[in-house]
Every structure is written in C-alpha cells, then in structure tokens.
Motif scaffolding. Structure first.
Motif, PDB file in Angstrom:
ATOM      1  N   VAL A 117      16.376 -38.599 -18.335  1.00 26.24           N
ATOM      2  CA  VAL A 117      15.847 -39.617 -17.421  1.00 26.24           C
ATOM      3  C   VAL A 117      16.645 -40.900 -17.591  1.00 26.24           C
ATOM      4  CG1 VAL A 117      13.798 -40.843 -16.648  1.00 26.24           C
ATOM      5  CG2 VAL A 117      13.559 -38.569 -17.680  1.00 26.24           C
ATOM      6  N   ASP A 118      17.388 -41.267 -16.551  1.00 17.32           N
ATOM      7  CA  ASP A 118      18.174 -42.499 -16.576  1.00 17.32           C
ATOM      8  C   ASP A 118      17.359 -43.607 -15.937  1.00 17.32           C
ATOM      9  OD1 ASP A 118      20.504 -44.159 -16.894  1.00 17.32           O
ATOM     10  OD2 ASP A 118      20.842 -43.952 -14.739  1.00 17.32           O
ATOM     11  N   GLY A 119      16.834 -44.523 -16.764  1.00 14.68           N
ATOM     12  CA  GLY A 119      15.997 -45.608 -16.259  1.00 14.68           C
ATOM     13  C   GLY A 119      16.794 -46.868 -15.995  1.00 14.68           C
ATOM     14  N   SER A 120      16.089 -47.919 -15.599  1.00 10.42           N
ATOM     15  CA  SER A 120      16.725 -49.205 -15.350  1.00 10.42           C
ATOM     16  C   SER A 120      17.059 -49.891 -16.668  1.00 10.42           C
ATOM     17  CB  SER A 120      15.789 -50.106 -14.541  1.00 10.42           C
ATOM     18  OG  SER A 120      15.357 -49.474 -13.368  1.00 10.42           O
ATOM     19  N   PRO A 121      18.061 -50.773 -16.681  1.00  8.57           N
ATOM     20  CA  PRO A 121      18.301 -51.572 -17.883  1.00  8.57           C
ATOM     21  C   PRO A 121      17.245 -52.670 -18.003  1.00  8.57           C
ATOM     22  CG  PRO A 121      19.818 -52.219 -16.144  1.00  8.57           C
ATOM     23  CD  PRO A 121      19.053 -51.032 -15.622  1.00  8.57           C
ATOM     24  N   GLY A 122      17.107 -53.239 -19.203  1.00  4.82           N
ATOM     25  CA  GLY A 122      16.196 -54.353 -19.388  1.00  4.82           C
ATOM     26  C   GLY A 122      14.850 -53.940 -19.949  1.00  4.82           C
ATOM     27  N   VAL A 127      10.496 -49.956 -17.152  1.00  2.00           N
ATOM     28  CA  VAL A 127      11.314 -49.453 -18.253  1.00  2.00           C
ATOM     29  C   VAL A 127      10.438 -49.156 -19.471  1.00  2.00           C
ATOM     30  CG1 VAL A 127      13.121 -50.065 -19.911  1.00  2.00           C
ATOM     31  CG2 VAL A 127      13.411 -50.629 -17.489  1.00  2.00           C
ATOM     32  N   ILE A 128       9.580 -50.096 -19.832  1.00  2.00           N
ATOM     33  CA  ILE A 128       8.723 -49.917 -21.005  1.00  2.00           C
ATOM     34  C   ILE A 128       7.806 -48.716 -20.807  1.00  2.00           C
ATOM     35  CG2 ILE A 128       6.961 -50.975 -22.443  1.00  2.00           C
ATOM     36  CD1 ILE A 128       9.835 -52.162 -22.642  1.00  2.00           C
ATOM     37  N   SER A 129       7.210 -48.605 -19.624  1.00  2.00           N
ATOM     38  CA  SER A 129       6.293 -47.494 -19.348  1.00  2.00           C
ATOM     39  C   SER A 129       7.015 -46.158 -19.443  1.00  2.00           C
ATOM     40  CB  SER A 129       5.685 -47.661 -17.952  1.00  2.00           C
ATOM     41  OG  SER A 129       4.959 -48.864 -17.849  1.00  2.00           O
ATOM     42  N   GLN A 252       8.314 -30.752 -27.425  1.00  2.00           N
ATOM     43  CA  GLN A 252       8.708 -30.629 -26.031  1.00  2.00           C
ATOM     44  C   GLN A 252       7.552 -31.065 -25.145  1.00  2.00           C
ATOM     45  OE1 GLN A 252      10.024 -26.523 -25.790  1.00  2.00           O
ATOM     46  NE2 GLN A 252      12.133 -27.134 -26.100  1.00  2.00           N
ATOM     47  N   ALA A 253       7.848 -31.396 -23.896  1.00  2.00           N
ATOM     48  CA  ALA A 253       6.826 -32.000 -23.049  1.00  2.00           C
ATOM     49  C   ALA A 253       6.852 -31.397 -21.658  1.00  2.00           C
ATOM     50  CB  ALA A 253       7.046 -33.506 -22.961  1.00  2.00           C
ATOM     51  N   ASP A 254       5.741 -31.571 -20.974  1.00  6.10           N
ATOM     52  CA  ASP A 254       5.625 -31.210 -19.570  1.00  6.10           C
ATOM     53  C   ASP A 254       6.048 -32.428 -18.747  1.00  6.10           C
ATOM     54  OD1 ASP A 254       4.953 -30.465 -17.052  1.00  6.10           O
ATOM     55  OD2 ASP A 254       2.804 -30.211 -17.424  1.00  6.10           O
ATOM     56  N   PRO A 255       7.055 -32.313 -17.877  1.00  8.87           N
ATOM     57  CA  PRO A 255       7.468 -33.468 -17.068  1.00  8.87           C
ATOM     58  C   PRO A 255       6.322 -34.090 -16.285  1.00  8.87           C
ATOM     59  CG  PRO A 255       9.118 -31.742 -16.908  1.00  8.87           C
ATOM     60  CD  PRO A 255       7.956 -31.151 -17.666  1.00  8.87           C
ATOM     61  N   ALA A 256       5.319 -33.293 -15.917  1.00  9.67           N
ATOM     62  CA  ALA A 256       4.171 -33.843 -15.187  1.00  9.67           C
ATOM     63  C   ALA A 256       3.418 -34.848 -16.042  1.00  9.67           C
ATOM     64  CB  ALA A 256       3.239 -32.718 -14.741  1.00  9.67           C
ATOM     65  N   SER A 257       3.215 -34.547 -17.329  1.00 17.20           N
ATOM     66  CA  SER A 257       2.498 -35.480 -18.203  1.00 17.20           C
ATOM     67  C   SER A 257       3.318 -36.732 -18.455  1.00 17.20           C
ATOM     68  CB  SER A 257       2.140 -34.800 -19.525  1.00 17.20           C
ATOM     69  OG  SER A 257       3.305 -34.484 -20.274  1.00 17.20           O
ATOM     70  N   VAL A 258       4.654 -36.601 -18.460  1.00 12.70           N
ATOM     71  CA  VAL A 258       5.514 -37.772 -18.623  1.00 12.70           C
ATOM     72  C   VAL A 258       5.368 -38.698 -17.419  1.00 12.70           C
ATOM     73  CG1 VAL A 258       7.911 -38.560 -18.746  1.00 12.70           C
ATOM     74  CG2 VAL A 258       7.157 -36.622 -20.136  1.00 12.70           C
ATOM     75  N   MET A 259       5.382 -38.110 -16.219  1.00 12.28           N
ATOM     76  CA  MET A 259       5.234 -38.919 -15.007  1.00 12.28           C
ATOM     77  C   MET A 259       3.865 -39.577 -14.964  1.00 12.28           C
ATOM     78  SD  MET A 259       6.601 -40.081 -12.326  1.00 12.28           S
ATOM     79  CE  MET A 259       6.225 -40.780 -10.726  1.00 12.28           C
ATOM     80  N   MET A 266       2.256 -48.190 -16.185  1.00  7.35           N
ATOM     81  CA  MET A 266       2.673 -49.219 -15.232  1.00  7.35           C
ATOM     82  C   MET A 266       1.464 -49.893 -14.604  1.00  7.35           C
ATOM     83  SD  MET A 266       6.000 -47.700 -13.255  1.00  7.35           S
ATOM     84  CE  MET A 266       6.113 -49.187 -12.273  1.00  7.35           C
ATOM     85  N   ARG A 267       0.463 -49.094 -14.289  1.00  6.87           N
ATOM     86  CA  ARG A 267      -0.760 -49.669 -13.718  1.00  6.87           C
ATOM     87  C   ARG A 267      -1.455 -50.558 -14.740  1.00  6.87           C
ATOM     88  NH1 ARG A 267      -3.845 -48.662  -9.294  1.00  6.87           N
ATOM     89  NH2 ARG A 267      -6.081 -49.065  -9.442  1.00  6.87           N
ATOM     90  N   GLU A 268      -1.413 -50.150 -15.986  1.00 10.26           N
ATOM     91  CA  GLU A 268      -2.040 -50.930 -17.059  1.00 10.26           C
ATOM     92  C   GLU A 268      -1.393 -52.295 -17.190  1.00 10.26           C
ATOM     93  OE1 GLU A 268      -1.758 -51.288 -21.837  1.00 10.26           O
ATOM     94  OE2 GLU A 268      -0.990 -49.518 -20.835  1.00 10.26           O
ATOM     95  N   SER A 269      -0.072 -52.367 -16.957  1.00  8.80           N
ATOM     96  CA  SER A 269       0.658 -53.605 -17.240  1.00  8.80           C
ATOM     97  C   SER A 269       0.473 -54.659 -16.170  1.00  8.80           C
ATOM     98  CB  SER A 269       2.154 -53.302 -17.383  1.00  8.80           C
ATOM     99  OG  SER A 269       2.691 -52.887 -16.137  1.00  8.80           O
TER     100      SER A 269
END
Length: 443
Positions: A117-122, A127-129, A252-259, A266-269
């Motif tokens: 997963v390539d996220g935004s810089p900063g 990014v934090i989420s 290992q993880a389920d991509p659905a749980s990551v999303m 993000m909603r929390e923040s």
C-alpha cells in the motif's frame, strides 16, 4: 490472507512511490503474487511510474460503486495494480453501509501473497489511519536532514496514536552502505530513547542515475535496469522482506479489515472541529467510538490493544466535550429518588474492561471497579473467570449483565444466571439500556 505492508515517509521527495513500485516488482520476480494499491488519494503517481493510463481507479471503487476487479490492472507477471485517485476529504464522512460495501470490495484482494500500500507522504489523518491499520509498516528515509527528522516525526505521531509494532526502515538514495547504517542508527536510537519503540533495518538503495532515467521514461527501474546498482539492491530488499519473520504480535491480514480499520480511524480523527456545536461534536465522537468498538468483534485481530487504547481516548474526548467544566459525567446532578441498585457488568474478554467502563461513564453512569458501594452503579470485573461467586454473595442480590465475545457462546453462572446477555459488537446505547433495565428490575 495476505501480508499487508504500508509504505510511508515523513515528507515528499524520499522516493517512496518508486520504492513501492519496484519493491512490488521485485516480490513478483521472486514468484510471489502481489497487488500494489495506490492509496495516495491526494496526488497518486504509481500509474505514471508504470507508464499506464487506467480508465478506472480506486476512487471509482470508493465512491462510484465500481467493482474492485474492474479497477485491477495487470502490469507484470505476478503484479497487479489498483491505481489511485483523489477525494480523500470524503472518506471520513462515509456512512456505515458504504464502509461495509467497501470492505466487501477489498475482501476481493485477499488472494494475494502481498498487498503493498503506497500512501501519501506526511502525517495527515489519512496517512496515520492507514499506517495504523496495516499490520506491517515500511518507512522510507533518505540522507536529507529534513527527511530524517520527518521520518522520526512520523513514527512519533504513530506511536502517540497507538503504534506498538516495530516498523521497517529503508534508507533510499544512500551515498554508501556505511552512511545508510549511520542514518538507520540515528533514527532507531531516537525511537528507542524517546518512544520506547524499536525499528527493523530492511536495507538501503544506493544513489543511482538509472532511477531518474527510468522515471523520465515512465517505466519502472526493475523493468528497464534490473542489473543496475539500485535494481540489484531492491531485489535484495524484496528477498529480505520475504524471508523476514513477521514482527512479534503481527500476522497476515484480511485486506477488508485493513480498509475497515483505516476508515474507522479516519472517522475517529475528525469529530472535534471547532466550528461544530458541542452536541454535534459529541454525537460524532460517540458514533466514531461505536464504529471503533466494532473492530473488536474479531477476536483474532492483531491490533486489539491499539484499537482499545484509541477507543478509550475517543470516549474521554467525548466526555470532555459534553462536560467542559471538568466535572465527571458519572456524577449525576440530582441524586436518584429510587433506591440505588448496583449492577455488575461481566465480560469474557479481559481486553475491553476500560472500554466498557468508559462507555458506561459516557452514558452518565457511575462506574465502580473495585466492588465498593456507589450510588448509580456499575461494578465491572475484568475477565469472567476471575469473578468468584463469593464476591457476588458479598454484594448481595446484585443482578449482572454478561458481555460475551463473538468467539464465545458460553454463559458461565456465578451462583445465578445473568439478567441479560449481550454479544459483541454492541451499541453503546444498548449496553446502557441493559444496565438500566437491570438496575430497575426485581431486587
């Protein structure tokens, strides 16, 4: 299930996206099935480095109902890409139904060995989420002093928001092996000293003109110049990553749980903006807390402690919004006329004690965790097996609510059966209602 790796940097210009693209290609060359997700929703450029012009992107999946499989692009043997888009500001306000639909789409990526997963810089909330939701984290840094400072700042913010696992660190554009080692030692030393968090050295990529030459031709380095110094280094990094043991407590993880975890964080923040009224702020905060509590439904989650810590923090913030004078919400302004009845809340999950206590406190109930007398009153025990029957006998004719994890269908009897049984996940108002019913029920 996949290994899910977030690639992040404290600032732009470190070569983070180039690392993401070429590391994914390197893993593909090792025979792994890889999906590269461009999650930089502000300024995505994975497609530029790959020389592709996709018609459908992650934005279409997120906001227009396009099935995930239609946005996936095959770019090389063993490597698929989900191109990025824009619209990050809309993610925090998605409805629960839309978040569920997105999780279902992301579950379609679970067949890969790796999701990079390539996220935004900063250090934006996105990014934090994203970094907190992904089981593995790779921080890219280069010799620029500001890059080193910003890389530490990124990890510091993540640590303050609940990061407890050791991130990988990669030094890009390194002048030499020794200088890369010195940069890693500086960042790791600061992390250990001030954050009590370790780092894992993935390796370095040397400064190499072939990298910029490949970018100018809008083709990946691993395709045009795999035998270059940087190309050989990246293939070595892919091998290091593939052979590395997962960090302690990470699986290992389920991509659905990551999303889902990303969207909930993000909603929390976003609930505490000054332009909103206190009632709106509090409602948004409690909605976010309910969503966060839902992440604890899966007893196999690797980040339950982090989620619990964030949920507790969120509830404390909600309480401060509702009660700016600083008085505990659990102190009722008027003493109840009815004879107080103490209610025990018992859970089979030892990790959610603080969450249940904070949730009931946020609902205006006095929470007593040591079995003493209290006026409105909830007594909470951590872990049902630690609740001896004699404690209930000492407390008298106390009714109790039993909170049961999704993995447990057993309802233990502590001398008498529970007045009510609640299954996780649950809504805050449902738990408060169950306690109130117990308090007003037969003595």
């Amino acid at each position: 299930m996949s290994r899910v790796l977030a690639v992040a940097s404290g600032k732009g210009g470190t070569g983070k996206t180039s690392i993401s693209v070429n590391l994914a290609l390197g893993l593909g060359r090792l025979g792994r099935k890889v999906c590269l997700l461009d999650a930089d929703l502000g300024l995505s450029n994975v497609d530029v480095l790959l020389g592709i012009s996709p018609e459908l992107t992650l934005e279409h999946v997120l906001f227009e109902g396009v099935p995930m499989e239609k946005a996936v692009v095959r770019v090389a043997p063993g490597l698929d890409v989900v191109p990025g888009g824009s619209g990050v500001s809309r993610l925090a306000d998605l409805s629960r139904d839309l978040r569920s639909a997105m999780s279902a789409e992301f579950s379609k990526l679970s067949g890969y060995d790796y999701l990079v997963v390539d996220g935004s810089p900063g250090i934006s909330s996105q990014v934090i989420s994203l970094c907190l939701a992904c089981p593995e984290l790779l921080v890219v840094v280069n010799p620029d002093p500001s890059s080193i400072t910003d890389a530490y700042a990124l990890v510091k913010v993540l640590s303050e928001n609940g990061l407890r696992r050791s991130p990988y660190l990669l030094v890009n554009k390194a002048r030499s092996r020794d200088s890369a080692g010195e940069i890693f030692a500086r960042v790791r030393g600061a992390m250990l000293k001030y954050l009590k968090l370790d780092a894992r050295y993935l390796g370095h990529v040397p400064q190499d003109p072939h990298v910029s030459a490949a970018a100018a031709r809008q083709r990946p380095l691993m395709e045009l110049f795999p035998a270059s110094g940087a190309g050989r280094a990246i293939l070595g990094l892919a091998k290091n990553l593939d052979e590395a043991r997962l960090p302690q407590g990470v699986d290992q993880a389920d991509p659905a749980s990551v999303m889902e975890g990303t969207l909930v964080r993000m909603r929390e923040s976003s609930p505490f903006r000054s332009e909103r009224s206190p009632s709106v702020q509090a409602r948004r905060a409690l909605d976010s807390a309910i969503n966060m509590a839902g992440l604890l439904e899966n007893p196999g989650r690797q980040d339950r402690a982090e989620v619990a810590a964030r949920l507790k923090s969120l509830l404390v913030k909600a309480r401060s919004v509702l009660d700016p004078g600083g008085l505990p919400l659990s102190s009722p302004p008027v003493k109840p006329q009815a004879v107080p009845v103490r209610v025990a809340v018992i859970s089979s999950d030892t990790s959610i004690g603080d969450i249940l206590s904070e949730s009931l406190g946020a609902a205006g109930m006095a929470v007593n965790t040591d079995g003493g007398r209290a006026d409105a009153a909830v007594v909470f025990w951590r872990g049902s097996r630690d609740v001896p029957e004699r404690r209930l006998a000492e407390l008298g004719n106390v009714r109790y609510v039993y909170v049961r994890s999704v993995a447990s269908k057993e309802v233990p009897l502590f001398g008498r059966g529970p007045a009510e049984v609640m299954d996780m996940p649950f809504k805050l108002e449902d738990l408060a209602g169950a306690v109130r019913r117990c308090a007003s029920g037969p003595k």
